[in-house]
Design an enzyme around this catalytic site. Structure first.
Site, PDB file in Angstrom:
ATOM      1  N   ARG A 187    -101.883 -61.500  48.808  1.00 31.08           N
ATOM      2  CA  ARG A 187    -101.133 -62.675  49.272  1.00 31.08           C
ATOM      3  C   ARG A 187     -99.922 -62.203  50.063  1.00 31.08           C
ATOM      4  O   ARG A 187     -98.881 -61.899  49.498  1.00 31.08           O
ATOM      5  CB  ARG A 187    -100.706 -63.529  48.071  1.00 31.08           C
ATOM      6  CG  ARG A 187    -100.242 -64.928  48.437  1.00 31.08           C
ATOM      7  CD  ARG A 187     -99.873 -65.715  47.190  1.00 31.08           C
ATOM      8  NE  ARG A 187    -101.005 -65.918  46.315  1.00 31.08           N
ATOM      9  CZ  ARG A 187    -101.884 -66.919  46.429  1.00 31.08           C
ATOM     10  NH1 ARG A 187    -101.731 -67.818  47.391  1.00 31.08           N
ATOM     11  NH2 ARG A 187    -102.884 -67.029  45.591  1.00 31.08           N
ATOM     12  N   SER A 231    -112.930 -68.947  52.783  1.00 27.92           N
ATOM     13  CA  SER A 231    -113.253 -70.357  52.567  1.00 27.92           C
ATOM     14  C   SER A 231    -113.983 -70.872  53.795  1.00 27.92           C
ATOM     15  O   SER A 231    -113.561 -70.609  54.924  1.00 27.92           O
ATOM     16  CB  SER A 231    -111.982 -71.186  52.339  1.00 27.92           C
ATOM     17  OG  SER A 231    -111.388 -70.875  51.100  1.00 27.92           O
ATOM     18  N   GLU A 246    -111.055 -64.802  45.687  1.00 25.76           N
ATOM     19  CA  GLU A 246    -111.399 -65.499  46.940  1.00 25.76           C
ATOM     20  C   GLU A 246    -111.081 -64.629  48.149  1.00 25.76           C
ATOM     21  O   GLU A 246    -109.990 -64.068  48.259  1.00 25.76           O
ATOM     22  CB  GLU A 246    -110.620 -66.816  47.011  1.00 25.76           C
ATOM     23  CG  GLU A 246    -110.950 -67.642  48.242  1.00 25.76           C
ATOM     24  CD  GLU A 246    -109.889 -67.537  49.323  1.00 25.76           C
ATOM     25  OE1 GLU A 246    -110.273 -67.415  50.504  1.00 25.76           O
ATOM     26  OE2 GLU A 246    -108.695 -67.566  48.995  1.00 25.76           O
ATOM     27  N   ARG A 263     -97.808 -67.007  56.846  1.00 26.20           N
ATOM     28  CA  ARG A 263     -97.688 -68.029  55.810  1.00 26.20           C
ATOM     29  C   ARG A 263     -96.483 -67.729  54.923  1.00 26.20           C
ATOM     30  O   ARG A 263     -96.315 -66.606  54.469  1.00 26.20           O
ATOM     31  CB  ARG A 263     -98.960 -68.091  54.962  1.00 26.20           C
ATOM     32  CG  ARG A 263    -100.193 -68.445  55.801  1.00 26.20           C
ATOM     33  CD  ARG A 263    -101.447 -68.552  54.982  1.00 26.20           C
ATOM     34  NE  ARG A 263    -102.593 -68.787  55.853  1.00 26.20           N
ATOM     35  CZ  ARG A 263    -103.841 -68.936  55.414  1.00 26.20           C
ATOM     36  NH1 ARG A 263    -104.102 -68.862  54.123  1.00 26.20           N
ATOM     37  NH2 ARG A 263    -104.829 -69.145  56.275  1.00 26.20           N
ATOM     38  N   ARG A 270    -107.574 -58.456  52.752  1.00 25.83           N
ATOM     39  CA  ARG A 270    -108.327 -58.603  51.501  1.00 25.83           C
ATOM     40  C   ARG A 270    -109.649 -57.838  51.570  1.00 25.83           C
ATOM     41  O   ARG A 270    -110.101 -57.277  50.560  1.00 25.83           O
ATOM     42  CB  ARG A 270    -108.582 -60.077  51.200  1.00 25.83           C
ATOM     43  CG  ARG A 270    -107.336 -60.840  50.809  1.00 25.83           C
ATOM     44  CD  ARG A 270    -107.645 -62.200  50.236  1.00 25.83           C
ATOM     45  NE  ARG A 270    -106.410 -62.932  49.923  1.00 25.83           N
ATOM     46  CZ  ARG A 270    -106.358 -64.038  49.200  1.00 25.83           C
ATOM     47  NH1 ARG A 270    -107.474 -64.554  48.704  1.00 25.83           N
ATOM     48  NH2 ARG A 270    -105.218 -64.632  48.956  1.00 25.83           N
TER      49      ARG A 270
END
Length: 430
Positions: free
Chosen positions: A278, A353, A350, A263, A391
């Site tokens: 991130r 999801s 987070e 990403r 994460r």
């Protein structure tokens, strides 16, 4: 993608629901394009029927020995008219498709109002936040002190937002991936897949990454075609069934894969630049389900439980929240986030999801099944992170750190690691 007829039929209701996620739908533009498209199709059908009659008349007159020059000219003009209107139809269809591809999914009315994570609704908290008799370190300090994480050398190789794991850290990454895959395949019934990491523009469009999010993707050119590095295994897994009709008896389809994810993080510069939160490249175990539309709600709850099971196996404190309508992803109708506790930040962040897309992705990718009447119908698709490795590794380090700088790892990882503790110097200890 939406069916234009459905949005037009919904009228103000479609406008209202899309406005909840910050999208302003101009129904008049949509209606105009759909009307022009329908009129062009109608005109072409009429002209083709007239052209067929003219061709028959030419043949009949020729057999009778009559003069066919004028008739042939009429037939030629009819074909020219058909070609002109077909060109117009192609242009209108392209405009309509471009518009429909830009319209996000309709948010579920159960989603709370709001446009950021501040408006998410907490569903539940699980596990006790660890209490420390010392000031807990963050995962970057823990990883660099023990030597199992190396951000400086990763930056030397590739620039910021990359990481190198070594020794017990690399082993921990591998153990987490294997644990999650074993949970999903052995306990939850998913079928593991190994998929390409480079996919086509059509594949990215099928799950909603394109055309809207091209700036967030890494693109490469191979010969005469563009290929994109996958941002998540959701993309290839869901599109495995693109342009197919899945027998109803084979539903639900449950798939999982462990892949690198890429990403660009466009628009996020300055946010979470420290550590593993991130990154431009990270590894993630993804879970995807393709189901009967009527089963989407119950399947979403099942998937949420499957992602939660990973956190429970690691003894991590976390909470479940439902995202607000304006904070829900482009393709999703409803999304639950799992947020894991980070002691160094004194907050939940987070980590997963889990989303239901309804028929939105299925329409874009043309994935169908057959109803009881035997006619093709769209399926529903769902996906979730189960879980991202970086994460999760960061959360394990922070929640299971010890005062002496070591990390006491969860018992569930020992069969995969062969050791229980990472010592303060980074060496594995039983």
């Amino acid at each position: 993608m939406h069916d234009a007829r459905v949005l037009i039929e919904m009228g103000p209701e479609a406008v209202r629901r899309l406005a909840r996620r910050g999208y302003s739908l101009d129904l008049s533009v949509l209606q105009n394009l759909q009307s022009r498209r329908n009129q062009s199709i109608h005109s072409i059908d009429e002209l083709r029927a007239e052209s067929k009659r003219a061709a028959s008349e030419v043949q009949a007159t020729a057999r009778a020995g009559g003069d066919i020059a004028a008739l042939k000219e009429t037939a030629r003009k009819l074909k020219e008219q058909i070609n002109d209107i077909e060109d117009e139809l192609d242009g209108v269809q392209e405009e309509l498709t471009t518009l429909l591809l830009s319209i996000p999914n309709l948010p579920d009315d159960r989603t709370p109002e709001g446009d950021s994570d501040e408006f998410a609704t907490e569903v539940r908290r699980v596990g006790a936040q660890p209490a420390f008799s010392f000031t807990p370190k963050d995962h970057v300090d823990l990883g660099e002190t023990t030597g199992i994480l190396d951000f400086a050398r990763a930056t030397k190789l590739s620039g910021p937002r990359f990481a190198v794991t070594r020794g017990a850290g690399a082993a921990l990454e591998r153990a987490l991936s294997t644990l999650f895959l074993d949970l999903h395949t052995r306990r939850h019934g998913y079928v593991e897949h190994s998929v390409p990491y480079l996919v086509s523009r059509k594949t990215m469009t099928g799950t909603g990454q394109l055309p809207k999010f091209e700036a967030d993707l890494f693109k490469t050119s191979v010969a005469d075609r563009d290929l994109f590095l996958i941002p998540t295994a959701e993309v290839p897994l869901t599109n495995l069934y693109a342009d197919e009709i899945i027998p109803a008896a084979e539903l639900p389809v449950a798939m999982t894969a462990n892949t690198p994810c890429f990403r660009s993080e466009a628009g996020s510069y300055g946010r979470d630049t420290r550590g593993l939160i991130r990154q431009h490249q990270f590894t993630k175990v993804e879970i995807v389900r393709i189901v009967e539309p009527e089963q989407a709600d119950s399947e979403l709850e099942n998937m949420l439980g499957h992602a939660e099971a990973c956190l429970k196996e690691l003894g991590l404190a976390y909470r479940v929240v439902m995202l607000a309508a304006g904070d829900t992803g482009f393709s999703a109708q409803l999304t639950y986030d799992l947020e894991v506790w980070f002691p160094s930040q004194n907050t939940y962040r987070e980590i997963s999801s889990v989303s239901s897309f309804g028929s939105f992705q299925a329409r874009r990718a043309n994935i169908r099944t057959r109803g009881a009447d035997g006619k093709p119908k769209l399926v529903a698709t769902l996906n979730g992170s189960g879980l991202p490795i970086g994460r999760t590794l960061a959360a394990v380090l922070e929640q299971h750190q010890q005062e002496d700088g070591s990390i006491l790892l969860p018992q569930s990882l020992v069969p995969y690691l062969g050791f229980r503790r990472i010592a303060a110097d980074g060496s594995p200890e039983e």
